[in-house]
Design a protein around this motif. Structure first.
Motif, short mmCIF file in Angstrom:
data_model
loop_
_atom_site.label_atom_id
_atom_site.label_comp_id
_atom_site.label_asym_id
_atom_site.label_seq_id
_atom_site.Cartn_x
_atom_site.Cartn_y
_atom_site.Cartn_z
N GLU A 189 0.81 -1.21 0.00
CA GLU A 189 0.00 0.00 0.00
C GLU A 189 0.85 1.27 0.00
N ASP A 190 2.14 1.14 0.27
CA ASP A 190 3.01 2.32 0.28
C ASP A 190 3.67 2.58 -1.08
N VAL A 191 3.45 1.70 -2.03
CA VAL A 191 4.05 1.85 -3.37
C VAL A 191 3.00 2.41 -4.31
N LYS A 192 3.28 3.58 -4.83
CA LYS A 192 2.34 4.25 -5.74
C LYS A 192 2.65 3.86 -7.17
N ILE A 193 1.65 3.34 -7.86
CA ILE A 193 1.78 2.95 -9.26
C ILE A 193 0.90 3.86 -10.10
N LEU A 194 1.51 4.58 -11.04
CA LEU A 194 0.78 5.49 -11.91
C LEU A 194 0.39 4.79 -13.21
N GLU A 195 -0.81 5.01 -13.64
CA GLU A 195 -1.28 4.47 -14.91
C GLU A 195 -1.14 5.52 -16.01
N ARG A 196 -0.94 5.07 -17.23
CA ARG A 196 -0.83 6.03 -18.33
C ARG A 196 -2.18 6.71 -18.55
N PRO A 197 -2.16 8.00 -18.87
CA PRO A 197 -3.42 8.69 -19.15
C PRO A 197 -4.04 8.16 -20.44
N VAL A 198 -5.31 7.83 -20.39
CA VAL A 198 -6.00 7.28 -21.56
C VAL A 198 -7.03 8.28 -22.05
N PRO A 199 -7.36 8.24 -23.33
CA PRO A 199 -8.31 9.23 -23.88
C PRO A 199 -9.74 8.99 -23.39
N GLU A 200 -10.46 10.09 -23.23
CA GLU A 200 -11.88 10.03 -22.86
C GLU A 200 -12.76 10.63 -23.96
N THR A 201 -12.14 11.08 -25.03
CA THR A 201 -12.88 11.67 -26.14
C THR A 201 -13.52 10.59 -26.99
N PRO A 202 -14.56 10.92 -27.75
CA PRO A 202 -15.10 9.95 -28.71
C PRO A 202 -14.01 9.48 -29.67
N LYS A 203 -14.10 8.24 -30.09
CA LYS A 203 -13.05 7.65 -30.92
C LYS A 203 -12.82 8.44 -32.21
N GLU A 204 -13.88 9.01 -32.76
CA GLU A 204 -13.71 9.73 -34.02
C GLU A 204 -13.01 11.08 -33.82
N TRP A 205 -12.89 11.55 -32.58
CA TRP A 205 -12.20 12.82 -32.31
C TRP A 205 -10.75 12.62 -31.88
N TYR A 206 -10.34 11.40 -31.72
CA TYR A 206 -9.06 11.13 -31.06
C TYR A 206 -7.87 11.60 -31.88
N GLU A 207 -6.95 12.29 -31.19
CA GLU A 207 -5.65 12.66 -31.75
C GLU A 207 -4.57 12.07 -30.84
N HIS A 208 -3.73 11.22 -31.40
CA HIS A 208 -2.72 10.50 -30.61
C HIS A 208 -1.70 11.45 -29.98
N PRO A 213 -2.03 21.01 -21.58
CA PRO A 213 -1.22 21.90 -20.74
C PRO A 213 0.08 21.26 -20.25
N SER A 214 0.06 19.95 -20.01
CA SER A 214 1.26 19.25 -19.54
C SER A 214 2.16 18.82 -20.68
N ASN A 215 1.71 19.01 -21.93
CA ASN A 215 2.43 18.56 -23.13
C ASN A 215 2.47 17.04 -23.26
N VAL A 216 1.70 16.33 -22.44
CA VAL A 216 1.62 14.87 -22.52
C VAL A 216 0.20 14.50 -22.95
N SER A 217 0.08 13.84 -24.07
CA SER A 217 -1.24 13.50 -24.62
C SER A 217 -1.72 12.19 -24.02
N PRO A 218 -3.04 12.07 -23.74
CA PRO A 218 -3.59 10.76 -23.40
C PRO A 218 -3.28 9.76 -24.51
N MET A 219 -3.05 8.50 -24.12
CA MET A 219 -2.53 7.52 -25.08
C MET A 219 -3.46 6.32 -25.19
#
Length: 379
Positions: A189-208, A213-219
């Motif tokens: 419980e003391d080890v923090k594991i971060l997950e990659r940010p995933v897109p929440e936009t509709p599939k037809e709007w997705y840009e890889h 603002p963070s310059n890191v795109s959801p993947m």
């Protein structure tokens, strides 16, 4: 599988493998090479137990390529290598940076160049880690100095890779990789594991490579229903090749800014009596251990030195070196090479600071006595 909360006698390379498993790694693609082989051997046994995949590839070029493919398909992926193999992986590292693919490369450094001294220690890959692959791009490289840090920094390397969508390097060395220490592992419980940010936009709007603002795109991952293109060519937001000036500038700026604008989150140093000392030893990796021992030996002689350690080698701790070392009388820089990070220290300090190298390239560790001798010569 992970001895959570337990105390064990553990080898450095074993701790790296356990840290990878604790991070959720599910793919290892690699080629056996001393002195990193234990990482592969352990994961070859353990990954099938967690429905993971281990593949021994035909060489290191194929290894890093397989790791990128696994990551694009959604797996936490890694490889481990040393000198000559790390050289072969450089084009793949550049591809990973351009395509913004998260994965971890462990480099257990040994003496070189070429085949060199395969079973003996070196710190000769430090500049290769920063500049080995061509083109402009920042690099994240962490450097452990103990077996427990091998575990912790492997976890951190995976978190950074996923958070920043970039390859992350763990620069160990033969001494750290093969030494054994008593390690008390953290609780799960003391080890923090971060997950990659995933897109929440509709599939037809997705840009890889959508700007954020963070310059890191959801993947999105292959097979998740999102459509995107991946290439090592400079590309637009959808991933398709482009030569448009505005799109090229946007892409290259994002690669840079997602790291250089978050240095406070990335850069880590450790200091011991630096502010109170006129003479400071700048040391990293296994040599840092010798520097701490030398500090104790000098205290018994009623001599005082400080020790400055860059935990993050890249991005280099420019601000910390400038603030803490620029007004010292002497900085001793012991390195297991002919001088690599010493040039970074020289770059950031004034001409009034005397820089003293202590270097070995014969495959043997720099001893505390060698650092004590160098300090006594200038005190």
């Amino acid at each position: 599988m992970i001895p959570w909360g337990e105390t064990r006698l553990v080898q450095g390379n074993e701790a790296i493998a356990l840290g990878a498993l604790a991070s959720g790694v599910r793919f290892f693609g690699g080629y056996p090479i001393t002195p990193s082989t234990e990482v592969a051997e352990i994961l070859a046994r353990k990954l099938p137990e967690v429905d993971g995949v281990f593949i021994q590839m035909e060489d290191e070029i194929a290894s890093i390529s397989s790791v990128m493919g696994a990551s694009l398909a959604g797996a936490r992926a890694m490889t481990a290598t040393s000198g000559p193999g790390f050289s072969l992986m450089q084009e793949g590292l550049g591809y990973g940076c351009m395509a913004e693919i998260p994965f971890v490369v462990v480099d257990v450094m040994r003496a070189g160049p070429s085949t060199g001294l395969p079973t003996q220690v070196s710190q000769g890959d430090v500049m290769q880690a920063r500049w080995g692959t061509h083109g402009d791009h920042p690099v994240i490289a962490l450097c452990p100095s103990s077996v427990r840090e091998c575990f912790d920094m492997t976890v951190r390397a995976f978190n950074l890779a996923e958070e920043f969508r970039t390859p992350v390097l763990l620069l160990s060395d033969e001494v750290i990789g093969h030494m054994r220490e008593r390690v008390t592992f953290p609780r799960r419980e003391d080890v923090k594991i971060l997950e990659r940010p995933v897109p929440e936009t509709p599939k037809e709007w997705y840009e890889h490579y959508h700007p954020t603002p963070s310059n890191v795109s959801p993947m999105a991952s292959y097979g998740s229903g999102y459509r995107f293109h991946v290439t090592g060519l400079t590309h637009d937001r959808q991933g398709f090749p482009t030569r448009r000036v505005d799109e090229v500038d946007e892409k290259m700026a994002r690669l840079k800014n997602k790291i250089v604008r978050r240095l406070d989150e990335l850069v880590e140093v450790k200091t011991h009596d630096v502010e109170q000392s006129r003479v400071v030893v700048f040391a990293y990796g296994s040599v840092y251990r010798s520097a701490l021992a030398a500090q104790v030996m000098l205290e018994k002689k009623h001599k005082k030195i400080g020790v400055f350690r860059p935990v993050t080698l890249w991005p280099f701790p420019d601000r910390e070196v400038k603030e803490l070392l620029d007004e010292k009388d002497v900085i001793i820089v012991p390195e297991l090479n002919q001088g690599q990070l010493i040039h970074e220290v020289e770059r950031l300090t004034s001409d009034c600071v005397r820089i003293v190298p202590v270097q070995r390239v014969d495959g043997y560790e720099i001893t505390p006595e060698e650092i004590v001798h160098a300090a006594m010569e200038v005190m």
